[in-house]
Design an enzyme around this catalytic site. Sequence first.
Site, PDB file in Angstrom:
ATOM      1  N   TYR A  54       1.073  -1.142  -0.167  1.00  0.00           N
ATOM      2  CA  TYR A  54       0.009  -0.035   0.010  1.00  0.00           C
ATOM      3  C   TYR A  54       0.731   1.344  -0.131  1.00  0.00           C
ATOM      4  O   TYR A  54       0.398   2.380  -0.515  1.00  0.00           O
ATOM      5  CB  TYR A  54      -0.946   0.065   1.010  1.00  0.00           C
ATOM      6  CG  TYR A  54      -2.193  -1.022   0.994  1.00  0.00           C
ATOM      7  CD1 TYR A  54      -3.025  -0.634   0.050  1.00  0.00           C
ATOM      8  CD2 TYR A  54      -2.233  -2.237   1.204  1.00  0.00           C
ATOM      9  CE1 TYR A  54      -4.066  -1.399  -0.468  1.00  0.00           C
ATOM     10  CE2 TYR A  54      -3.245  -3.203   0.894  1.00  0.00           C
ATOM     11  CZ  TYR A  54      -4.089  -2.768   0.155  1.00  0.00           C
ATOM     12  OH  TYR A  54      -5.078  -3.577  -0.290  1.00  0.00           O
ATOM     13  N   GLN A  87     -15.178   2.450  -6.160  1.00  0.00           N
ATOM     14  CA  GLN A  87     -14.285   1.390  -5.680  1.00  0.00           C
ATOM     15  C   GLN A  87     -13.000   1.703  -5.646  1.00  0.00           C
ATOM     16  O   GLN A  87     -12.112   0.939  -4.927  1.00  0.00           O
ATOM     17  CB  GLN A  87     -14.566   0.184  -6.565  1.00  0.00           C
ATOM     18  CG  GLN A  87     -15.796  -0.284  -6.696  1.00  0.00           C
ATOM     19  CD  GLN A  87     -16.062  -1.606  -7.664  1.00  0.00           C
ATOM     20  OE1 GLN A  87     -15.621  -2.339  -7.174  1.00  0.00           O
ATOM     21  NE2 GLN A  87     -16.684  -1.354  -8.588  1.00  0.00           N
ATOM     22  N   VAL A  89      -9.374   3.318  -4.491  1.00  0.00           N
ATOM     23  CA  VAL A  89      -9.090   3.916  -3.120  1.00  0.00           C
ATOM     24  C   VAL A  89      -7.933   5.050  -3.530  1.00  0.00           C
ATOM     25  O   VAL A  89      -7.581   5.560  -2.199  1.00  0.00           O
ATOM     26  CB  VAL A  89      -7.995   2.681  -2.533  1.00  0.00           C
ATOM     27  CG1 VAL A  89      -9.294   1.694  -1.993  1.00  0.00           C
ATOM     28  CG2 VAL A  89      -6.875   2.234  -3.314  1.00  0.00           C
ATOM     29  N   HIS A 105     -14.403   1.274  -0.927  1.00  0.00           N
ATOM     30  CA  HIS A 105     -13.368   0.297  -0.465  1.00  0.00           C
ATOM     31  C   HIS A 105     -12.119   1.013   0.443  1.00  0.00           C
ATOM     32  O   HIS A 105     -11.064   0.445   0.403  1.00  0.00           O
ATOM     33  CB  HIS A 105     -12.803  -0.366  -1.553  1.00  0.00           C
ATOM     34  CG  HIS A 105     -13.871  -1.436  -2.344  1.00  0.00           C
ATOM     35  ND1 HIS A 105     -13.618  -1.790  -3.751  1.00  0.00           N
ATOM     36  CD2 HIS A 105     -14.886  -1.814  -1.914  1.00  0.00           C
ATOM     37  CE1 HIS A 105     -14.616  -2.738  -4.000  1.00  0.00           C
ATOM     38  NE2 HIS A 105     -15.371  -2.703  -2.807  1.00  0.00           N
ATOM     39  N   SER A 173     -15.141  -3.677 -13.609  1.00  0.00           N
ATOM     40  CA  SER A 173     -15.346  -4.828 -14.164  1.00  0.00           C
ATOM     41  C   SER A 173     -16.796  -5.446 -13.826  1.00  0.00           C
ATOM     42  O   SER A 173     -17.322  -6.609 -14.558  1.00  0.00           O
ATOM     43  CB  SER A 173     -14.071  -5.890 -14.178  1.00  0.00           C
ATOM     44  OG  SER A 173     -13.965  -6.193 -12.694  1.00  0.00           O
TER      45      SER A 173
HETATM   46  P1  NAD Z   1     -11.293  -4.117 -12.456  1.00  0.00           P
HETATM   47  O1  NAD Z   1      -9.951  -4.036 -12.414  1.00  0.00           O
HETATM   48  O2  NAD Z   1     -11.718  -5.284 -11.900  1.00  0.00           O
HETATM   49  O3  NAD Z   1     -11.826  -3.540 -13.772  1.00  0.00           O
HETATM   50  C1  NAD Z   1     -11.310  -2.511 -14.443  1.00  0.00           C
HETATM   51  C2  NAD Z   1     -12.239  -2.243 -15.572  1.00  0.00           C
HETATM   52  O4  NAD Z   1     -11.977  -0.978 -16.266  1.00  0.00           O
HETATM   53  C3  NAD Z   1     -12.297  -3.303 -16.540  1.00  0.00           C
HETATM   54  O5  NAD Z   1     -13.610  -3.627 -17.023  1.00  0.00           O
HETATM   55  C4  NAD Z   1     -11.636  -2.346 -17.816  1.00  0.00           C
HETATM   56  O6  NAD Z   1     -11.975  -2.971 -19.061  1.00  0.00           O
HETATM   57  C5  NAD Z   1     -12.151  -1.106 -17.649  1.00  0.00           C
HETATM   58  N1  NAD Z   1     -11.135  -0.170 -18.147  1.00  0.00           N
HETATM   59  C6  NAD Z   1      -9.484  -0.265 -18.660  1.00  0.00           C
HETATM   60  N2  NAD Z   1      -9.210   0.658 -18.957  1.00  0.00           N
HETATM   61  C7  NAD Z   1     -10.292   1.750 -19.033  1.00  0.00           C
HETATM   62  C8  NAD Z   1     -10.318   3.049 -19.349  1.00  0.00           C
HETATM   63  N3  NAD Z   1      -9.293   3.991 -19.914  1.00  0.00           N
HETATM   64  N4  NAD Z   1     -11.462   3.601 -19.423  1.00  0.00           N
HETATM   65  C9  NAD Z   1     -12.845   2.880 -18.922  1.00  0.00           C
HETATM   66  N5  NAD Z   1     -12.541   1.734 -18.418  1.00  0.00           N
HETATM   67  C10 NAD Z   1     -11.480   1.172 -18.505  1.00  0.00           C
HETATM   68  O7  NAD Z   1     -11.676  -2.752 -11.437  1.00  0.00           O
HETATM   69  P2  NAD Z   1     -12.664  -2.659 -10.411  1.00  0.00           P
HETATM   70  O8  NAD Z   1     -13.959  -3.192 -10.761  1.00  0.00           O
HETATM   71  O9  NAD Z   1     -12.496  -1.465 -10.012  1.00  0.00           O
HETATM   72  O10 NAD Z   1     -12.315  -3.652  -9.183  1.00  0.00           O
HETATM   73  C11 NAD Z   1     -11.005  -3.540  -8.419  1.00  0.00           C
HETATM   74  C12 NAD Z   1     -10.753  -3.658  -7.140  1.00  0.00           C
HETATM   75  O11 NAD Z   1      -9.404  -3.441  -6.999  1.00  0.00           O
HETATM   76  C13 NAD Z   1     -11.528  -2.650  -6.684  1.00  0.00           C
HETATM   77  O12 NAD Z   1     -11.992  -3.047  -5.383  1.00  0.00           O
HETATM   78  C14 NAD Z   1     -10.503  -1.491  -6.153  1.00  0.00           C
HETATM   79  O13 NAD Z   1     -10.646  -1.066  -4.900  1.00  0.00           O
HETATM   80  C15 NAD Z   1      -9.232  -2.050  -6.371  1.00  0.00           C
HETATM   81  N6  NAD Z   1      -8.293  -1.387  -7.048  1.00  0.00           N
HETATM   82  C16 NAD Z   1      -8.333   0.435  -6.908  1.00  0.00           C
HETATM   83  C17 NAD Z   1      -7.469   0.981  -7.728  1.00  0.00           C
HETATM   84  C18 NAD Z   1      -7.447   2.464  -7.761  1.00  0.00           C
HETATM   85  O14 NAD Z   1      -7.872   2.967  -6.615  1.00  0.00           O
HETATM   86  N7  NAD Z   1      -7.021   3.303  -8.941  1.00  0.00           N
HETATM   87  C19 NAD Z   1      -6.778   0.516  -8.868  1.00  0.00           C
HETATM   88  C20 NAD Z   1      -6.575  -1.085  -8.993  1.00  0.00           C
HETATM   89  C21 NAD Z   1      -7.653  -1.866  -8.237  1.00  0.00           C
END
Ligand code: NAD
Length: 233
Positions: A54, A87, A89, A105, A173
Amino acid sequence: MKRQITVLTGAGTSAESGIRTFRDADGLWEDHRVEDVATPSAWHRNPHLVLEFYNQRRKQMMEALPNAGHLALKALEEQFDVRIITQNVDDLHERAGSTNVLHLHGELRKTRSTGPSNNVYKLDGWQLNWGDNCPQGHQLRPHIVWFGEDVVEMDNAIRIVMQSNMVIIVGTSMQVYPANGLIRYTPEHVPVWVIDPNANELHSQRNATVLKEKAGLALPRLVHDLLQGAVEV
Ligand code: NAD
């Protein structure tokens, strides 16, 4: 009174800011298995690895900038009551200026006591280390909802979705429970839009209008159309 637009955002919303999504690489999150870094048992087994994971996410977040998608959602507030349920963070929505953001989250910018108080504290800088304690002397942990933990903001999120006049789903996703169930609480006849280049049948619920595009392109265009009245709410 302004009409309410609820925006459910996920990791894809921050992808164009350089923060990798979760399922980019075969279910690994930044080259780690979720079970090793984002579960209560990972914390008990190897807190040093979890803290370092983290710390790296926090450092990366602080080096990243909000992208055109985040900025468009801020601009949408000119005419609409915009409620973001994320979702993510990271703090890119807040740094873009959005005023109403609910983090399902947790937040990288905050820490939580592992003592009985569970108090939450703001963290300055990017590092949280073993031995960093709350004022009562208990180790601080990242203020993150790990897999297997309760999503305490879920009831608030459901209430927000139920009050919507429009719902936009961006960059998730729709695989992470229970966040993926929120769309079910959208009132009937309320339009649902989805923005995701890899949208699939999970995104087509509630007769959604699906834009298979990146957030940084599609969100500014949709926001422009909403502000111009070309898309009705
Ligand atoms: P996920 O990674 O499961 O899905 C990401 C989705 O975003 C996919 O469907 C993908 O096709 C789409 N995507 C990729 N590039 C894109 C773009 N440029 N524009 C629009 N869509 C795009 O993510 P999730 O459903 O948010 O679940 C992930 C979990 O992991 C969550 O619990 C989250 O807290 C954590 N997470 C957070 C971060 C962050 O805070 N930035 C990053 C990674 C993971």
